[in-house]
Write a protein that holds these residues in place. Structure first.
Motif, PDB file in Angstrom:
ATOM      1  N   LEU A 137      45.257  13.110  -1.999  1.00  0.00           N
ATOM      2  CA  LEU A 137      43.976  12.388  -1.998  1.00  0.00           C
ATOM      3  C   LEU A 137      43.359  12.506  -3.387  1.00  0.00           C
ATOM      4  O   LEU A 137      43.327  13.597  -3.958  1.00  0.00           O
ATOM      5  CB  LEU A 137      43.026  13.000  -0.964  1.00  0.00           C
ATOM      6  CG  LEU A 137      43.514  12.959   0.490  1.00  0.00           C
ATOM      7  CD1 LEU A 137      42.553  13.733   1.394  1.00  0.00           C
ATOM      8  CD2 LEU A 137      43.667  11.529   0.973  1.00  0.00           C
ATOM      9  N   ILE A 138      42.898  11.373  -3.900  1.00  0.00           N
ATOM     10  CA  ILE A 138      42.221  11.386  -5.201  1.00  0.00           C
ATOM     11  C   ILE A 138      40.746  11.071  -4.982  1.00  0.00           C
ATOM     12  O   ILE A 138      40.412  10.047  -4.369  1.00  0.00           O
ATOM     13  CB  ILE A 138      42.808  10.333  -6.172  1.00  0.00           C
ATOM     14  CG1 ILE A 138      44.325  10.508  -6.325  1.00  0.00           C
ATOM     15  CG2 ILE A 138      42.124  10.437  -7.538  1.00  0.00           C
ATOM     16  CD1 ILE A 138      44.964   9.567  -7.360  1.00  0.00           C
ATOM     17  N   GLY A 139      39.913  11.951  -5.471  1.00  0.00           N
ATOM     18  CA  GLY A 139      38.466  11.699  -5.482  1.00  0.00           C
ATOM     19  C   GLY A 139      38.119  11.149  -6.858  1.00  0.00           C
ATOM     20  O   GLY A 139      38.159  11.870  -7.857  1.00  0.00           O
ATOM     21  N   VAL A 140      37.832   9.853  -6.910  1.00  0.00           N
ATOM     22  CA  VAL A 140      37.589   9.195  -8.194  1.00  0.00           C
ATOM     23  C   VAL A 140      36.094   9.302  -8.512  1.00  0.00           C
ATOM     24  O   VAL A 140      35.261   8.971  -7.653  1.00  0.00           O
ATOM     25  CB  VAL A 140      38.015   7.704  -8.118  1.00  0.00           C
ATOM     26  CG1 VAL A 140      37.833   7.019  -9.464  1.00  0.00           C
ATOM     27  CG2 VAL A 140      39.460   7.582  -7.642  1.00  0.00           C
ATOM     28  N   PRO A 141      35.736   9.746  -9.722  1.00  0.00           N
ATOM     29  CA  PRO A 141      34.311   9.881 -10.039  1.00  0.00           C
ATOM     30  C   PRO A 141      33.552   8.577  -9.792  1.00  0.00           C
ATOM     31  O   PRO A 141      34.025   7.499 -10.170  1.00  0.00           O
ATOM     32  CB  PRO A 141      34.315  10.222 -11.541  1.00  0.00           C
ATOM     33  CG  PRO A 141      35.680  10.764 -11.817  1.00  0.00           C
ATOM     34  CD  PRO A 141      36.604  10.130 -10.829  1.00  0.00           C
ATOM     35  N   GLY A 142      32.415   8.673  -9.111  1.00  0.00           N
ATOM     36  CA  GLY A 142      31.571   7.510  -8.867  1.00  0.00           C
ATOM     37  C   GLY A 142      31.971   6.695  -7.651  1.00  0.00           C
ATOM     38  O   GLY A 142      31.310   5.712  -7.327  1.00  0.00           O
ATOM     39  N   VAL A 143      33.060   7.067  -6.957  1.00  0.00           N
ATOM     40  CA  VAL A 143      33.508   6.307  -5.779  1.00  0.00           C
ATOM     41  C   VAL A 143      33.330   7.183  -4.540  1.00  0.00           C
ATOM     42  O   VAL A 143      33.782   8.333  -4.514  1.00  0.00           O
ATOM     43  CB  VAL A 143      34.999   5.895  -5.902  1.00  0.00           C
ATOM     44  CG1 VAL A 143      35.466   5.166  -4.653  1.00  0.00           C
ATOM     45  CG2 VAL A 143      35.199   5.027  -7.140  1.00  0.00           C
ATOM     46  N   VAL A 144      32.682   6.637  -3.514  1.00  0.00           N
ATOM     47  CA  VAL A 144      32.449   7.407  -2.290  1.00  0.00           C
ATOM     48  C   VAL A 144      33.739   7.448  -1.473  1.00  0.00           C
ATOM     49  O   VAL A 144      34.334   6.410  -1.202  1.00  0.00           O
ATOM     50  CB  VAL A 144      31.325   6.759  -1.442  1.00  0.00           C
ATOM     51  CG1 VAL A 144      31.106   7.541  -0.146  1.00  0.00           C
ATOM     52  CG2 VAL A 144      30.046   6.678  -2.250  1.00  0.00           C
ATOM     53  N   GLY A 145      34.176   8.636  -1.093  1.00  0.00           N
ATOM     54  CA  GLY A 145      35.350   8.784  -0.235  1.00  0.00           C
ATOM     55  C   GLY A 145      36.637   8.867  -1.046  1.00  0.00           C
ATOM     56  O   GLY A 145      36.869   8.048  -1.933  1.00  0.00           O
ATOM     57  N   ALA A 146      37.454   9.885  -0.709  1.00  0.00           N
ATOM     58  CA  ALA A 146      38.740  10.028  -1.405  1.00  0.00           C
ATOM     59  C   ALA A 146      39.699   8.946  -0.916  1.00  0.00           C
ATOM     60  O   ALA A 146      39.562   8.447   0.198  1.00  0.00           O
ATOM     61  CB  ALA A 146      39.311  11.406  -1.122  1.00  0.00           C
ATOM     62  N   ARG A 147      40.652   8.574  -1.750  1.00  0.00           N
ATOM     63  CA  ARG A 147      41.687   7.594  -1.384  1.00  0.00           C
ATOM     64  C   ARG A 147      43.048   8.293  -1.378  1.00  0.00           C
ATOM     65  O   ARG A 147      43.282   9.205  -2.170  1.00  0.00           O
ATOM     66  CB  ARG A 147      41.737   6.430  -2.366  1.00  0.00           C
ATOM     67  CG  ARG A 147      40.424   5.659  -2.501  1.00  0.00           C
ATOM     68  CD  ARG A 147      40.092   4.886  -1.231  1.00  0.00           C
ATOM     69  NE  ARG A 147      39.028   3.915  -1.452  1.00  0.00           N
ATOM     70  CZ  ARG A 147      37.718   4.151  -1.309  1.00  0.00           C
ATOM     71  NH1 ARG A 147      37.300   5.334  -0.933  1.00  0.00           N
ATOM     72  NH2 ARG A 147      36.838   3.189  -1.531  1.00  0.00           N
ATOM     73  N   ALA A 148      43.941   7.787  -0.509  1.00  0.00           N
ATOM     74  CA  ALA A 148      45.288   8.355  -0.412  1.00  0.00           C
ATOM     75  C   ALA A 148      46.216   7.643  -1.388  1.00  0.00           C
ATOM     76  O   ALA A 148      46.235   6.409  -1.426  1.00  0.00           O
ATOM     77  CB  ALA A 148      45.801   8.170   1.019  1.00  0.00           C
ATOM     78  N   TYR A 149      46.979   8.417  -2.162  1.00  0.00           N
ATOM     79  CA  TYR A 149      47.992   7.829  -3.043  1.00  0.00           C
ATOM     80  C   TYR A 149      49.259   8.675  -2.975  1.00  0.00           C
ATOM     81  O   TYR A 149      49.196   9.906  -3.029  1.00  0.00           O
ATOM     82  CB  TYR A 149      47.478   7.733  -4.486  1.00  0.00           C
ATOM     83  CG  TYR A 149      46.369   6.699  -4.623  1.00  0.00           C
ATOM     84  CD1 TYR A 149      46.656   5.338  -4.521  1.00  0.00           C
ATOM     85  CD2 TYR A 149      45.050   7.077  -4.789  1.00  0.00           C
ATOM     86  CE1 TYR A 149      45.645   4.381  -4.600  1.00  0.00           C
ATOM     87  CE2 TYR A 149      44.031   6.129  -4.872  1.00  0.00           C
ATOM     88  CZ  TYR A 149      44.343   4.780  -4.774  1.00  0.00           C
ATOM     89  OH  TYR A 149      43.349   3.833  -4.839  1.00  0.00           O
ATOM     90  N   SER A 150      50.397   7.995  -2.869  1.00  0.00           N
ATOM     91  CA  SER A 150      51.668   8.706  -2.713  1.00  0.00           C
ATOM     92  C   SER A 150      52.208   9.121  -4.071  1.00  0.00           C
ATOM     93  O   SER A 150      52.105   8.369  -5.040  1.00  0.00           O
ATOM     94  CB  SER A 150      52.674   7.786  -2.015  1.00  0.00           C
ATOM     95  OG  SER A 150      52.121   7.296  -0.826  1.00  0.00           O
ATOM     96  N   TYR A 151      52.825  10.282  -4.088  1.00  0.00           N
ATOM     97  CA  TYR A 151      53.414  10.785  -5.336  1.00  0.00           C
ATOM     98  C   TYR A 151      54.649   9.953  -5.690  1.00  0.00           C
ATOM     99  O   TYR A 151      55.399   9.541  -4.796  1.00  0.00           O
ATOM    100  CB  TYR A 151      53.862  12.236  -5.168  1.00  0.00           C
ATOM    101  CG  TYR A 151      52.812  13.161  -4.588  1.00  0.00           C
ATOM    102  CD1 TYR A 151      51.775  13.639  -5.378  1.00  0.00           C
ATOM    103  CD2 TYR A 151      52.875  13.568  -3.252  1.00  0.00           C
ATOM    104  CE1 TYR A 151      50.813  14.497  -4.855  1.00  0.00           C
ATOM    105  CE2 TYR A 151      51.919  14.425  -2.721  1.00  0.00           C
ATOM    106  CZ  TYR A 151      50.892  14.884  -3.520  1.00  0.00           C
ATOM    107  OH  TYR A 151      49.950  15.731  -2.993  1.00  0.00           O
TER     108      TYR A 151
END
Ligand SMILES: Cc1cc2nc3c(=O)[nH]c(=O)nc-3n(C[C@H](O)[C@H](O)[C@H](O)COP(=O)(O)OP(=O)(O)OC[C@H]3O[C@@H](n4cnc5c(N)ncnc54)[C@H](O)[C@@H]3O)c2cc1C
Ligand code: FES
Length: 335
Positions: A137-151
């Motif tokens: 999960l990546i928590g991107v600065p300024g964006v509400v809610g983490a997003r899932a990204y595959s390695y």
């Protein structure tokens, strides 16, 4: 720190402030059902028997109004405001082989792969390993809610997490990653998660099917395959589906792996080639290409696939119709 009790299983675990009930349970080594981790699939829902929770994403599509009225909540989005008692089915196959952990990652490099897919490489302050095919999960600065990204990489010590990410039209996190994040910037990272990881013990050849943004985990699996002693002598077929020629991806990476053309094979299908693509390869959807390429030998493969839900559903349906046992299907739907 809240204590979460699951009375039917006679289990309790601690849920620290800021962590969600699902993720804290997985960190404690429990087998709690889930899939997407971002509020979309509904697989992580539990019934609240006692206590108070707050949702990080109240309008999450994974829960409908009827379920909300029945006191159901999404584990991946629920913070515990008090000690809680919850009811949910427990399943051993959801226990994490590597316990997920949170870290800070610094962006070290960005590489363009296609007109709308980029590889983002992060170095972690506290590394955690993962299995090929899993996601973080990546928590991107300024964006509400983490997003899932595959390695897309593989790692011995977990210090490097690399992701191949597609820019989504009007997508909040992907747009911020593409347009705002710069080398040196920090994000929050959490993982690994996911059950669609490479099964090195399965005694079969491998089929990887990627649609669009589904490239990343299939690349990780192909890289692990090329390096695996256990999988020597097997074959890996990699089928990539895009719309037009500018979407084509993956072949250059696979060509760099030992065994390309001998044990690793790449195929592409375009669903809507542009006139100036001069495309003479396969046309149509990726699940149709897979059926055409492997035909009656499909059930002899361990099948990994990732991409948008309509693509994963089409691959699953095609595989089942062609007599592939469900236990040989490993997938993530990219909500
Ligand atoms: C298991 C899994 C693996 C994935 N792997 C990849 C990958 O390797 N490469 C890739 O390009 N994409 C991947 N995706 C898709 C990715 O997670 C994003 O959905 C996509 O990048 C679009 O996000 P966005 O913020 O740009 O778009 P948006 O439309 O802004 O956001 C869509 C996504 O964010 C979630 N979301 C929206 N608001 C909130 C909120 N407040 N709190 C929490 N969640 C919220 C939605 O449920 C939805 O999943 C994966 C998805 C899943 C579930
Ligand atoms: S895992 Fe919580 S909604 Fe998908």
């Amino acid at each position: 720190m809240a204590t979460i009790e699951i009375p039917a299983a006679k289990i309790s675990f601690e849920c620290p402030p800021g962590d969600t009930i699902l993720r804290a349970g997985l960190r404690a080594g429990l087998g709690m059902a889930y899939e997407c981790n971002v509020g979309s699939c509904g697989n992580c829902q539990f019934e609240l028997l006692e206590g108070k929770v707050e949702s990080l994403y109240p309008e999450a599509p994974g829960l409908n109004e009827r379920m909300r009225q029945r006191n159901r909540h999404l584990g991946c989005q629920s913070l515990a405001l008090t000690d809680c008692k919850i009811k949910l089915p427990m399943r051993d196959d959801y226990k994490s082989l590597i316990l997920p952990a949170r870290a800070t990652g610094h962006l070290t490099a960005i590489e363009n792969l296609t007109h709308d897919i980029r590889e983002f490489r992060f170095r972690l302050d506290k590394g955690n390993r993962f299995l090929p095919g899993q996601y973080g999960l990546i928590g991107v600065p300024g964006v509400v809610g983490a997003r899932a990204y595959s390695y897309c990489n593989n790692t011995a010590d977990g210090a490097e997490w690399h992701f191949q990410i597609k820019r989504m039209p009007n997508g909040k996190a992907s747009t911020a990653l593409f347009d705002q994040l710069k080398v040196g910037d920090a994000v929050t990272l959490d993982g690994p998660y996911g059950n669609a990881y490479l099964r090195e013990d399965a005694p079969r050849d491998i089929l990887c099917v990627a649609g669009g943004s589904g490239l990343s985990p299939m690349i990780s699996i192909a890289r692990a395959f090329a390096a695996s002693e256990k999988l020597k002598g097997r074959k890996l077929h990699f089928v990539y589906g895009g719309r037009s020629g500018r979407d084509l991806a993956g072949e250059a990476i696979l060509r760099g792996l030992p065994g390309f053309g001998k044990t690793i094979f790449y195929y592409a299908a375009l669903s809507n080639p542009a006139d100036d693509d001069n495309w003479t390869g396969r046309t149509g959807f990726v699940h149709e290409a897979v059926k055409d390429i492997l035909g009656a030998s499909l059930p002899e493969h361990e099948i990994y696939f990732a991409g948008p839900p309509p693509m994963t559903e089409a691959v699953m349906k095609m595989a089942i119709e062609n007599k592939v046992p469900v236990a040989q299907l490993h997938y993530d739907r990219f909500y």
